[in-house]
Scaffold this motif. Structure first.
Motif, mmCIF file in Angstrom:
data_model
loop_
_atom_site.group_PDB
_atom_site.id
_atom_site.type_symbol
_atom_site.label_atom_id
_atom_site.label_comp_id
_atom_site.label_asym_id
_atom_site.label_seq_id
_atom_site.Cartn_x
_atom_site.Cartn_y
_atom_site.Cartn_z
ATOM 1 N N LYS A 1 0.979 -1.181 -0.029
ATOM 2 C CA LYS A 1 -0.002 -0.078 0.089
ATOM 3 C C LYS A 1 0.853 1.466 -0.062
ATOM 4 C CE LYS A 1 -4.054 -0.030 2.365
ATOM 5 N NZ LYS A 1 -5.271 -0.194 3.119
ATOM 6 N N VAL A 2 0.305 2.306 -0.570
ATOM 7 C CA VAL A 2 1.094 3.739 -0.818
ATOM 8 C C VAL A 2 0.054 4.584 0.175
ATOM 9 C CG1 VAL A 2 1.777 5.532 -2.182
ATOM 10 C CG2 VAL A 2 2.128 3.217 -3.088
ATOM 11 N N PHE A 3 0.735 5.085 1.217
ATOM 12 C CA PHE A 3 -0.102 5.767 1.984
ATOM 13 C C PHE A 3 0.603 7.420 1.586
ATOM 14 C CE2 PHE A 3 -0.205 1.939 4.055
ATOM 15 C CZ PHE A 3 -1.589 1.810 4.559
ATOM 16 N N PHE A 4 -0.340 8.397 2.089
ATOM 17 C CA PHE A 4 -0.117 9.730 1.645
ATOM 18 C C PHE A 4 -0.811 10.790 2.260
ATOM 19 C CE2 PHE A 4 -2.254 8.351 -2.047
ATOM 20 C CZ PHE A 4 -3.166 9.445 -2.299
ATOM 21 N N ASN A 5 -0.587 12.081 2.556
ATOM 22 C CA ASN A 5 -1.523 12.838 2.939
ATOM 23 C C ASN A 5 -1.837 13.950 1.830
ATOM 24 O OD1 ASN A 5 0.498 12.852 5.951
ATOM 25 N ND2 ASN A 5 -1.906 12.851 5.836
ATOM 26 N N PRO B 1 -4.686 17.063 0.314
ATOM 27 C CA PRO B 1 -5.621 18.148 0.814
ATOM 28 C C PRO B 1 -6.966 17.885 1.443
ATOM 29 C CG PRO B 1 -4.671 18.975 -1.382
ATOM 30 C CD PRO B 1 -4.309 17.230 -1.242
ATOM 31 N N GLN B 2 -7.376 16.363 1.000
ATOM 32 C CA GLN B 2 -8.359 15.948 1.647
ATOM 33 C C GLN B 2 -8.250 15.022 2.692
ATOM 34 O OE1 GLN B 2 -7.715 15.944 -1.807
ATOM 35 N NE2 GLN B 2 -8.841 17.657 -2.066
ATOM 36 N N GLY B 3 -6.925 15.185 3.250
ATOM 37 C CA GLY B 3 -6.591 14.213 4.356
ATOM 38 C C GLY B 3 -5.860 12.818 4.115
ATOM 39 N N PRO B 4 -5.528 12.005 4.858
ATOM 40 C CA PRO B 4 -4.883 10.816 4.556
ATOM 41 C C PRO B 4 -5.433 9.768 3.961
ATOM 42 C CG PRO B 4 -5.693 10.456 6.874
ATOM 43 C CD PRO B 4 -6.019 12.104 6.300
ATOM 44 N N MET B 5 -4.657 9.463 2.802
ATOM 45 C CA MET B 5 -5.440 8.597 2.009
ATOM 46 C C MET B 5 -4.413 7.293 1.389
ATOM 47 S SD MET B 5 -7.138 11.039 -0.846
ATOM 48 C CE MET B 5 -8.684 12.084 -0.426
ATOM 49 N N VAL B 6 -4.837 6.315 0.657
ATOM 50 C CA VAL B 6 -4.151 5.111 0.467
ATOM 51 C C VAL B 6 -4.275 4.788 -1.132
ATOM 52 C CG1 VAL B 6 -5.983 3.659 1.211
ATOM 53 C CG2 VAL B 6 -3.687 2.829 1.030
ATOM 54 N N CYS B 7 -3.169 4.240 -1.474
ATOM 55 C CA CYS B 7 -3.310 3.655 -2.994
ATOM 56 C C CYS B 7 -2.762 2.182 -2.944
ATOM 57 C CB CYS B 7 -2.471 4.491 -4.014
ATOM 58 S SG CYS B 7 -3.658 5.936 -4.585
ATOM 59 N N SER B 8 -2.281 1.631 -3.941
ATOM 60 C CA SER B 8 -1.735 0.451 -3.986
ATOM 61 C C SER B 8 -0.077 0.671 -4.815
ATOM 62 C CB SER B 8 -2.483 -0.785 -4.626
ATOM 63 O OG SER B 8 -3.714 -1.044 -3.793
ATOM 64 N N GLY B 9 0.760 -0.246 -4.647
ATOM 65 C CA GLY B 9 1.965 -0.031 -5.491
ATOM 66 C C GLY B 9 2.717 -1.434 -5.424
ATOM 67 N N THR B 10 3.516 -1.569 -6.456
ATOM 68 C CA THR B 10 4.399 -2.657 -6.798
ATOM 69 C C THR B 10 5.878 -2.561 -6.786
ATOM 70 O OG1 THR B 10 2.587 -3.318 -8.012
ATOM 71 C CG2 THR B 10 4.593 -4.682 -8.202
ATOM 72 N N ILE B 11 6.566 -3.274 -6.130
ATOM 73 C CA ILE B 11 8.093 -3.437 -6.116
ATOM 74 C C ILE B 11 8.386 -3.811 -7.481
ATOM 75 C CG2 ILE B 11 10.101 -4.059 -5.214
ATOM 76 C CD1 ILE B 11 8.811 -4.756 -2.725
ATOM 77 N N VAL B 12 9.086 -2.885 -8.276
ATOM 78 C CA VAL B 12 9.644 -3.397 -9.557
ATOM 79 C C VAL B 12 11.016 -3.444 -9.710
ATOM 80 C CG1 VAL B 12 7.789 -2.482 -10.792
ATOM 81 C CG2 VAL B 12 9.320 -0.895 -10.297
ATOM 82 N N SER B 13 11.641 -4.263 -10.560
ATOM 83 C CA SER B 13 13.264 -4.475 -10.856
ATOM 84 C C SER B 13 13.759 -3.312 -11.445
ATOM 85 C CB SER B 13 13.261 -5.711 -11.707
ATOM 86 O OG SER B 13 12.540 -6.725 -11.114
ATOM 87 N N ASP B 14 15.029 -2.933 -10.934
ATOM 88 C CA ASP B 14 15.814 -1.881 -11.334
ATOM 89 C C ASP B 14 17.143 -2.451 -11.965
ATOM 90 O OD1 ASP B 14 17.324 0.575 -11.786
ATOM 91 O OD2 ASP B 14 17.297 1.169 -9.739
#
Length: 403
Positions: free
Chosen positions: A161-165, A167-180
């Protein structure tokens, strides 16, 4: 510990309910490919204790950018900003050329993680985009989302999960570890959606952005997460973004309220560092990553895509990692933009940014990410990762190649 090989042990989820017939029937061969894709999982090293370490310096949260005067860099500073401070951040963020994200140790505790709401649901109404547009196929049937088998780190470890603040408050998205490719086996890169890190044409960068791999590893209900052992909530710890890149198209055309022309470029990549200062890379900590398949074949040439994420909008609560598997079609948001990939899926807000995977030579490869959905949450669409996405990714990889 080196990455664990991809497991191919079969799983037996229930079949989704079919509410209406698709225009193109699956052949037996195509169904077999879909089943094979569903069986492919990505496992990781077992999680270690999430022990607190020394606080990272402000530079670690800014990618070397000089912070504006007054920007909070500690939990005490952050508390002082609660009255009117976020507006000041927004005013600065809209003018800032670069991203700033100072580590604020202790800000994202179990309680604040559980209180984060789903990121803005970029839904599409029937009037927003018609089936008559070039590059748009018939609307797919709904596919009921199924939970990833638990514990998540043994089945889909690169997802979190990707968490962030905002202007509307604390929110959440999803994410994936990708190869570099610049750091084989030691990637610090996370793929997500552009709207999870930047507000698009009407705003600026989000703040206090972190990534939590295999969040809530055993899938406890959200009302029980605060009482669950810390090692199950954040099994690998918290990783703060110290640099982020998204497409210029998203920043110039993206709309935080609904699907837009920018949705075809709604992707981003984060470079992260551990909050506890362990010095180990994200990939070394978790034990695995997923390669990105840029310029993958057209949707018509891929028999199945699996979207994975943490839906947090009703009827979901963001506590569980879910997935949908379907044969993809094409969806054009606006004439003149590249067709997006689209699958039937009932996942809601919070799954934004979650990876879409296809089977490439027996291994999972990331081919898209969740960007928009239908207003009724019967399907999802994600950007095709073409030259624009590869430029964003390559720029990030090169930036940290010598570090």
């Amino acid at each position: 510990m080196p990455p664990t090989p991809i497991s191919t042990e079969p799983s037996e989820p229930s079949r989704p309910h079919i509410s209406r017939r698709r225009s193109v029937r699956r052949t037996a061969a195509a169904s077999a490919v879909l089943a094979a894709l569903l069986a492919v999982t990505v496992t990781a090293c077992g999680p270690s204790d999430d022990k607190a370490g020394s606080s990272a310096s402000a530079e670690h949260g800014t990618g070397g950018l000089k912070l504006p005067k007054g920007i909070p860099t500690s939990l005490d500073d952050l508390k002082k900003w609660k009255d009117g401070g976020w507006k000041n951040w927004d005013n600065w963020a809209r003018k800032a050329k670069d991203f700033a994200n100072p580590v604020i140790k202790g800000h994202w505790n179990r309680e604040s993680l559980s209180q984060a709401k789903a990121a803005p649901d970029l839904s599409v109404k029937a009037t927003d985009a018609g089936s008559g547009l070039d590059g748009t196929d018939a609307e797919p049937r709904p596919v009921n989302a199924q939970q990833i088998p638990r514990p998540y780190h043994q089945n889909m470890a690169p997802v979190g999960k990707v968490f962030f603040n905002s202007p509307q408050g604390p929110m959440v998205c999803s994410g994936t570890i990708v190869s570099d490719p610049a750091h084989p086996g030691k990637s610090n890169l996370v793929w997500t959606a552009g709207h999870c890190v930047h507000s698009g044409k009407k705003g600026g960068w989000m703040r206090n952005i972190i990534f939590v791999p295999s969040y809530n590893d055993y899938g406890a209900p959200m009302n029980q997460v605060n009482s669950a052992p810390q090692q199950q909530v954040t099994p690998y710890g918290r990783f703060w973004a110290d640099w982020i890149s998204t497409s210029g198209e998203w920043m110039n055309m993206g709309d935080q309220e609904h699907g837009s022309a920018g949705s075809a470029y709604d992707f981003a990549v984060l470079h992260v560092k551990p909050e506890n200062g362990s010095g180990k890379s994200l990939e070394e900590t978790v034990g695995t990553s997923v390669p990105i398949w840029f310029n993958a074949p057209d949707a018509h040439q891929i028999s199945g895509m699996k979207a994975v994420g943490y839906p947090a909008g009703p009827p979901y609560d963001g506590a569980r990692m879910m997935n949908c598997l379907d044969r993809p079609g094409r969806f054009t948001m606006q004439q003149g933009t590249p067709p997006m990939d689209r699958i039937g899926c009932t996942m809601t807000g919070g799954s934004s940014g979650g990876g879409w995977f296809a089977n490439r030579g027996g291994k999972l490869a990331l081919v898209s990410n969740t960007s928009i959905s239908s207003a009724q949450h019967t399907w999802l669409a994600g950007p095709r990762l073409g030259p624009e996405a590869q430029r964003v990714f390559d720029g990030m990889s090169r930036k940290f190649a010598g570090q």
